[in-house]
Structure formats: C-alpha cells, structure tokens
Scaffold this active site. Structure first.
Site, mmCIF file in Angstrom:
data_model
loop_
_atom_site.group_PDB
_atom_site.id
_atom_site.type_symbol
_atom_site.label_atom_id
_atom_site.label_comp_id
_atom_site.label_asym_id
_atom_site.label_seq_id
_atom_site.Cartn_x
_atom_site.Cartn_y
_atom_site.Cartn_z
ATOM 1 N N ASP A 1 -11.898 -27.385 -4.502
ATOM 2 C CA ASP A 1 -11.339 -27.018 -5.812
ATOM 3 C C ASP A 1 -9.816 -27.126 -5.726
ATOM 4 O OD1 ASP A 1 -11.541 -26.256 -8.478
ATOM 5 O OD2 ASP A 1 -11.431 -24.121 -8.022
ATOM 6 N N ASN B 1 -4.574 -23.464 -6.958
ATOM 7 C CA ASN B 1 -4.966 -23.043 -5.617
ATOM 8 C C ASN B 1 -3.994 -23.529 -4.547
ATOM 9 O OD1 ASN B 1 -7.243 -21.576 -6.361
ATOM 10 N ND2 ASN B 1 -8.558 -23.387 -6.353
ATOM 11 N N ASP C 1 -7.896 -19.949 -1.662
ATOM 12 C CA ASP C 1 -9.167 -19.897 -2.376
ATOM 13 C C ASP C 1 -10.104 -21.049 -1.997
ATOM 14 O OD1 ASP C 1 -11.263 -19.247 -3.954
ATOM 15 O OD2 ASP C 1 -10.226 -19.493 -5.875
#
Length: 322
Positions: free
Chosen positions: A197, A202, A214
């Site tokens: 992701d 992030n 994350d």
C-alpha cells in the site's frame, strides 16, 4: 448494530497499553485510520508512541506476526521503516479484551513531494533497499496478489451489496467483467514481499530521508506494486519523468524491474475495483460513513463506472513498456 471496534472505548485503549508496561501521559489521540484503529500518545518520559489495534477477524495472528517479523528484518538490514516495539517478554503482538494490538515508535515527518526529483530519487533508493531484503524469503501467511481473481471477487461483492441501481448494476457488471478478462491476459512475474500500500500517506520524512510506515497490507506481489502508486494517473507520458527519477534511485541498490512496467495500468484497475468494494464492505463501521459520506450517493457510482470504463479502454487498447 455493533461493529468491529464498538468495544474499543478510551478506557480499553488505556488499559491495553498499560497492560504491556507502557503508561500514557494523557489520553491517546486518534489518527486517520479506517481499517484499523491507530492512536498516538506520549508516555510519562516524553517518548512518542503509536498504538495499532488490528481489525478483528481480518488477519490471523500468524499473518500479523509475519508482518512484524518482516519489519524487524527490514529494520535490522538498515531499511528505514517503523518496526514494532518488543515488549512483554520480547513480544510484538499483544492481546487485550479480544483485540490484537501492537506498539510502534512514532515517526515524525511529512509526505514526499512527487514534483521534487530529489525526493523521487530517494524513494527509489528506499524501495530498492526494501526489495533487496524482500527477496530473501517468501511470506507463508500473507496474501499473494492475483489481479484478475481479486478483481472478480471485489466486483461480485459490490454487485451483492445492494449499493447499485438497476441500470448501474448492468453497467458495472459489464465493465468489470471486461476488466477481469483484460487482467487475465497479463502474466504475473515472480512475486516478492511487498509493502502493498505504498502511497504518499504511508511515507514520512523530511529533506531526502523517508520512512515507510503501515505494512498492514504487505503481501507477495510483483516489485512494481510498490512503485506504481507513486505515479499520477493517466497516460505514461504524464509520469515518465517521475518514473525516471525513481528508477535511477532504485538502480543504486538493484536492477529496476523494467519488464514489469506493463503491469502498472492492470494494477491500477485492480485497485480501483477493490477500493470501492472495501468501502461498501466496511459501511457498518461508523468511521466509514463519516469519512466517505458520498459512497451512498448515486452520483458516486455513476462516476466510478465511468472511470472504470475509461480504465477498461486503456487496458484493452494499450500495453505500454518503457
């Protein structure tokens, strides 16, 4: 209706943190996180912490532990990540009142600027170092990316959700069916352990030093899966310059996966379908209607179907390689 986090009251949060021997100086402050509950706090000594409560029944404990082990491996290899803190006898994964939670050191900073060549070069180097470590072994408890199958499941979930009107349903079913067929035409290369992701939200840092945070969606995927979200949407000419800087930084660490660039638009298509399915599936959680109120509007789904149609045309008519 009770939702996954209905029992996670402020008192439960405080008691959970204190159960592993850490004592917040005040009530933790909630950060913008929807899939999990993530809060920031200071302890009595001024130390800055982040506590993450994982969404119940999403991941197994073994899958979460594999995420933690990967982070610790990356940290030990000098890759800039936020590793989980070992507490309670050296553990990183803790349980309290039915919740699994973890504590991390807070990593201050801002997102990189994608119009700054130095930032792009630094991000390329960071991802190259990440993938150097990623290739040492494979995940056994985390997912394996399968764009066509994953997109088909997400489309079926949306069609079963009741969010679409009759005409919308027909249009959505037709376009996602063709997207899945197009995705089936792309062979997946060798998979590696990816962040999963890797978007600007992030990545934190300043100047040219950035940290990946994350890893909740880490999985086995092509290396380009950690690269494409740093590129703007649209035709390749719109992001060729950004890609050049990223690849130069990446090649300081390892060979850039040039042969995987044709997967960028398939991966974008996959994410577009899965994102709307994720929102619809989480609607019973009060955090989602507050953050995404437009999901219940017919206009959102009309626009989403048009975007999928544009993506379908792009996918069926172009196969771009640098």
């Amino acid at each position: 209706m009770n939702h996954a986090f209905s029992a996670l009251s402020p008192s439960v949060v405080m008691a959970a943190i204190e159960s592993v021997g850490v004592y917040p100086a005040g009530e933790p402050f909630a950060l913008n996180s929807y899939e999990n509950r993530v809060l920031m706090f200071r302890d009595d000594d001024g130390g800055r912490w982040v506590v993450k409560f994982y969404r119940p029944e999403r991941w197994t404990a073994a899958a979460i532990q594999e995420e933690h082990d990967y982070l610790l491996e990356l940290h030990a290899a000098g890759v800039s990540v936020a590793p989980p803190v070992r507490l309670d006898g050296g553990n990183t994964l803790h349980r309290f009142d039915g919740f699994i939670f973890t504590l991390f050191p807070q990593r201050p900073g801002q997102a990189p600027e994608l119009d700054n060549p130095a930032h792009l070069f630094a991000l390329g180097g960071l991802l190259g170092r990440l993938h150097n470590v990623a290739g040492r072994r494979a995940f056994t408890h985390r997912p394996r990316l399968s764009p066509a199958a994953d997109t088909a499941r997400a489309s079926a979930d949306v069609l079963a959700s009741g969010w679409l009107g009759k005409q919308q349903r027909r249009a959505y079913e037709a376009v996602t069916h063709r997207l899945v067929k197009a995705l089936e035409g792309y062979a997946m290369p060798a998979l590696t352990r990816c962040h999963g992701d890797c978007h600007l939200g992030n990545i934190l840092g300043r100047d040219e030093a950035f940290t990946l945070v994350d890893f909740d969606d880490c999985l086995m995927a092509p290396a380009v899966h950690d690269i494409w979200m740093l590129l703007p949407t649209g035709e390749p000419d719109a992001w060729r310059a950004q890609l050049s800087e990223i690849s130069e930084g990446y090649e300081e660490e390892r060979a850039f996966p040039q042969e995987q660039l044709e997967l960028i638009e398939p991966l974008r298509s996959h994410r577009m379908v899965r994102h709307s399915a994720w929102l619809a599936a989480r609607w019973e959680d009060p955090a989602f209607p507050r953050a995404f109120p437009w999901l219940g509007e017919s206009g959102y789904w009309d626009a989403h179907i048009r975007q999928l149609e544009q993506q379908r045309v792009r996918l069926e008519t172009t196969r771009w390689l640098a």
